[in-house]
Write a protein that holds these residues in place. Structure first.
Motif, PDB file in Angstrom:
ATOM      1  N   CYS A  67       0.835  -1.205   0.000  1.00  0.00           N
ATOM      2  CA  CYS A  67       0.000   0.000   0.000  1.00  0.00           C
ATOM      3  C   CYS A  67       0.866   1.249   0.000  1.00  0.00           C
ATOM      4  O   CYS A  67       0.538   2.243  -0.627  1.00  0.00           O
ATOM      5  CB  CYS A  67      -0.931   0.021   1.215  1.00  0.00           C
ATOM      6  SG  CYS A  67      -2.303  -1.115   1.096  1.00  0.00           S
ATOM      7  N   CYS A  68       1.985   1.159   0.696  1.00  0.00           N
ATOM      8  CA  CYS A  68       2.909   2.289   0.757  1.00  0.00           C
ATOM      9  C   CYS A  68       3.736   2.412  -0.519  1.00  0.00           C
ATOM     10  O   CYS A  68       4.072   3.501  -0.951  1.00  0.00           O
ATOM     11  CB  CYS A  68       3.840   2.146   1.957  1.00  0.00           C
ATOM     12  SG  CYS A  68       2.975   2.170   3.534  1.00  0.00           S
ATOM     13  N   LEU A  89     -12.079   2.306  -2.571  1.00  0.00           N
ATOM     14  CA  LEU A  89     -11.133   2.192  -1.469  1.00  0.00           C
ATOM     15  C   LEU A  89     -10.630   0.752  -1.331  1.00  0.00           C
ATOM     16  O   LEU A  89      -9.422   0.510  -1.215  1.00  0.00           O
ATOM     17  CB  LEU A  89     -11.788   2.644  -0.158  1.00  0.00           C
ATOM     18  CG  LEU A  89     -10.934   2.540   1.100  1.00  0.00           C
ATOM     19  CD1 LEU A  89      -9.827   3.582   1.082  1.00  0.00           C
ATOM     20  CD2 LEU A  89     -11.795   2.707   2.342  1.00  0.00           C
ATOM     21  N   GLU A 149      -8.311  -0.109  -4.338  1.00  0.00           N
ATOM     22  CA  GLU A 149      -7.008   0.563  -4.303  1.00  0.00           C
ATOM     23  C   GLU A 149      -6.156   0.190  -3.099  1.00  0.00           C
ATOM     24  O   GLU A 149      -4.939   0.042  -3.216  1.00  0.00           O
ATOM     25  CB  GLU A 149      -7.206   2.075  -4.344  1.00  0.00           C
ATOM     26  CG  GLU A 149      -7.785   2.561  -5.652  1.00  0.00           C
ATOM     27  CD  GLU A 149      -8.177   4.028  -5.624  1.00  0.00           C
ATOM     28  OE1 GLU A 149      -7.795   4.748  -4.677  1.00  0.00           O
ATOM     29  OE2 GLU A 149      -8.881   4.464  -6.547  1.00  0.00           O
ATOM     30  N   GLU A 150      -6.777   0.038  -1.943  1.00  0.00           N
ATOM     31  CA  GLU A 150      -6.016  -0.168  -0.713  1.00  0.00           C
ATOM     32  C   GLU A 150      -5.846  -1.634  -0.313  1.00  0.00           C
ATOM     33  O   GLU A 150      -4.944  -1.958   0.449  1.00  0.00           O
ATOM     34  CB  GLU A 150      -6.672   0.589   0.443  1.00  0.00           C
ATOM     35  CG  GLU A 150      -6.792   2.075   0.230  1.00  0.00           C
ATOM     36  CD  GLU A 150      -5.447   2.781   0.184  1.00  0.00           C
ATOM     37  OE1 GLU A 150      -4.494   2.333   0.852  1.00  0.00           O
ATOM     38  OE2 GLU A 150      -5.349   3.792  -0.548  1.00  0.00           O
TER      39      GLU A 150
END
Length: 155
Positions: A12-13, A58, A61-62
């Protein structure tokens, strides 16, 4: 399971710095019958989404996109999306062309986002996840459901 959750969190980062072709878009399924290979024992993780659903985006994507990009789920999980209330149709597990909304209603998945955990025959093998109450723990709950689904397949 903890390793997968940490990998997902790390991705995610890192996702914004991955090459564009590595991030790609999650695939919308149009033929469930052809999704599995012969003797395929993976879980189908199916996101029931709809246009304009902020929480669906969300989750894509996450959670789901980092899972897909990580490669850690390739051997155990197929990740796909269907869009209800959008005129999408698909071939179901029997090869019959159906409206995506009607297909989702078979699983009582009329609200979005809903995650379904299905086997190669379309059987629900873990409890579906409806909505998103705790985004910070959502990945953990997805992993927990995937473990239960995989155990059901291997049983």
């Amino acid at each position: 399971m903890i390793r997968r959750a940490l990998t997902t969190l790390l991705l995610c980062c890192l996702l914004p710095v991955l090459p564009a072709n590595a991030s790609g878009k999650l695939e919308t399924v149009d033929n469930l019958q052809q999704l599995f290979k012969q003797d395929d024992h993976r879980v189908l993780l199916l996101l029931v989404s709809q246009p304009g659903c902020h929480y669906c985006e969300l989750i894509k994507e996450e959670i789901l996109q980092p899972m897909r990009v990580s490669g850690h789920y390739d051997a155990t999980t197929i990740i796909r999306v269907i869009n209800i209330y959008a005129g999408q149709s698909l071939k179901d597990f029997a090869g019959i062309q159906v409206d995506a909304t009607a297909f989702a209603k078979r699983y009582d998945a009329w609200a979005t986002p809903t995650l379904l955990f299905l086997d190669r025959n379309g059987n629900q093998i873990a409890e579906k996840m409806v909505g998103i109450n705790t985004p910070e723990f959502y990945g953990y709950y997805v992993d927990k459901s995937l473990s239960a689904a995989q155990a059901a397949i291997n049983h």
